[in-house]
Design an enzyme around this catalytic site. Structure first.
Site, PDB file in Angstrom:
ATOM      1  CE  LYS A   1     -44.773  -0.648   8.052  1.00 15.51           C
ATOM      2  NZ  LYS A   1     -46.138   0.232   8.368  1.00 15.51           N
ATOM      3  CB  THR A   2     -40.480   2.310  12.839  1.00 17.57           C
ATOM      4  OG1 THR A   2     -40.605   2.815  11.329  1.00 17.57           O
ATOM      5  CG2 THR A   2     -39.083   3.079  13.245  1.00 17.57           C
TER       6      THR A   2
ATOM      7  CG  ASP B   1     -39.951   3.024   6.855  1.00 18.82           C
ATOM      8  OD1 ASP B   1     -40.619   1.817   6.909  1.00 18.82           O
ATOM      9  OD2 ASP B   1     -40.556   3.983   7.182  1.00 18.82           O
TER      10      ASP B   1
ATOM     11  CB  THR C   1     -47.204   0.695   3.139  1.00 22.35           C
ATOM     12  OG1 THR C   1     -46.453   1.476   2.143  1.00 22.35           O
ATOM     13  CG2 THR C   1     -46.844   1.532   4.470  1.00 22.35           C
TER      14      THR C   1
ATOM     15  NE  ARG D   1     -47.179   6.995  12.474  1.00 19.75           N
ATOM     16  CZ  ARG D   1     -46.525   6.310  11.391  1.00 19.75           C
ATOM     17  NH1 ARG D   1     -47.043   6.687  10.236  1.00 19.75           N
ATOM     18  NH2 ARG D   1     -45.409   5.584  11.749  1.00 19.75           N
TER      19      ARG D   1
END
Length: 356
Positions: free
Chosen positions: A79-80, A124, A173, A232
């Site tokens: 997302k980032t 975020d 999230t 990640r």
């Protein structure tokens, strides 16, 4: 594979307090950053990328700011990174913050008044915004203005301060915890899903190329399979396998082979489905202490020594996606697949795959 070249030094000037995405990522590349810079480099999520490319191209053609963008998905799916990619594709400034860092309305006001025209403003964990700041965002997102109160008591008055048109990118999230009025003001919604095996393999190979790591094809397949469908996690495991290959496999010259990956995963207590020891402990507690469930989230969190938020945000999404756990109105239940994976006697399973 060749190493990804760092981005050029050209581009729009950076305003005070703002970081241009090209410059942010240029610094990250020198530190071994594995984040893609462009949509073409962003692997996986094909339908979402195709639509986003159309929206970006249309906004650039009209010389307007992109509509506000809402990103939903579990941690580690990009997302980032996507917010940075959007800013790069638009060729605009990027401002990054997180909802917990915005303590008072003046914090948000300070950012909004310094955001440059058409810039991307990324928040975020936007579901953790305080109500006062949500209300401030409503007007800013729709009218590109900001309400501000001057004075106190009977003499207090409200003035509207114009701000530059911008694109708000909100990531969360927990989409269900974002208020409906705020959600309705986002024009574009992107939902991230766990990555397919082929995409994970491509991500592992791309990251290995950037890090100048030699990795065999079968090793990349096994590493991708054990990465929980999350880039990640894949990048984290790749770095650890590099350590194992360099230190423990002296005869391999630092090359990551299937044997290195298999041995490394065993040392890290990660199994073929990508489950770590704590994941297996959660399933085992449900099965052995609560007869396969149902068990409430708070009870389960106490049993495994985790916060409820950590259980729901980090552990459960992948366990559910892998078909090992099921959420029911009565609580969490282990599926028949969980019994098989842990090699436990599952007794009688219902047609839906849950135990009773």
């Amino acid at each position: 594979m060749g190493k990804t070249k760092p981005p050029g030094s050209g581009g729009p000037a950076v305003s005070p307090g703002l970081l241009h995405p090209e410059r942010v990522l240029e610094e990250d590349e020198r530190d071994g950053s594995l984040r893609p810079r462009r949509l073409a480099e962003f692997l996986g999520q094909p339908a979402m990328k195709e639509n986003l490319a159309v929206f970006i191209a249309a906004a650039k053609a009209r010389k307007e700011s992109l509509d506000h963008l809402f990103l939903i998905g579990p941690p580690g799916l990009g997302k980032t990174t996507l917010a940075q990619v959007v800013a790069n594709e638009l060729g605009v400034d990027l401002k990054v913050t997180s909802a917990p860092a915005l303590d008072k309305p003046k914090d948000l006001a300070g950012i909004l008044t310094t955001v440059t025209e058409k810039a991307v403003f990324f928040i975020d964990e936007i579901h953790r915004l305080k109500p006062a700041m949500e209300e401030m965002l409503y007007i800013a997102m729709e009218d590109y203005e900001m309400d501000w109160i001057i004075g106190q008591g009977p003499s207090a008055r409200t003035i509207r301060i114009p701000i530059q048109p911008f694109t708000l990118v909100g990531a969360t999230t927990k989409a269900g915890n974002v208020s409906s009025p705020l959600v309705s003001r986002f024009g574009i919604t992107c939902r991230f899903s766990f990555y397919e095996q082929a995409d994970m393999e491509a991500i592992v190979r791309r990251s290995a190329g950037i890090l100048r790591i030699s990795i065999d094809d079968d090793a990349a397949v096994l590493l991708a399979l054990s990465s929980r469908g999350t880039p990640r996690v894949a990048n984290r495991l790749l770095r650890r396998m590099r350590d194992f290959a360099q230190v423990l496999d002296g005869g391999g010259g630092g090359r990551i082979t299937k044997a290195v990956v298999a041995g490394g995963l065993k040392r890290l207590e990660i199994d073929a489905l990508g489950l770590e020891r704590h994941d297996r402990e959660i399933l085992r507690i449900i099965i052995e202490r609560y007869n396969g469930g149902p068990v409430g989230a708070e009870t389960l969190a106490i049993s495994v020594g985790e916060a409820v938020d950590t259980l729901e945000d980090y552990y459960e999404p992948y366990l559910i996606q892998a078909g090992l756990l099921q959420r029911t109105p009565r609580g969490r239940m282990a599926t028949a697949l969980a019994y098989d994976h842990l090699k436990l006697d599952r007794g009688k399973a219902d047609p839906g795959g849950c135990l009773f």
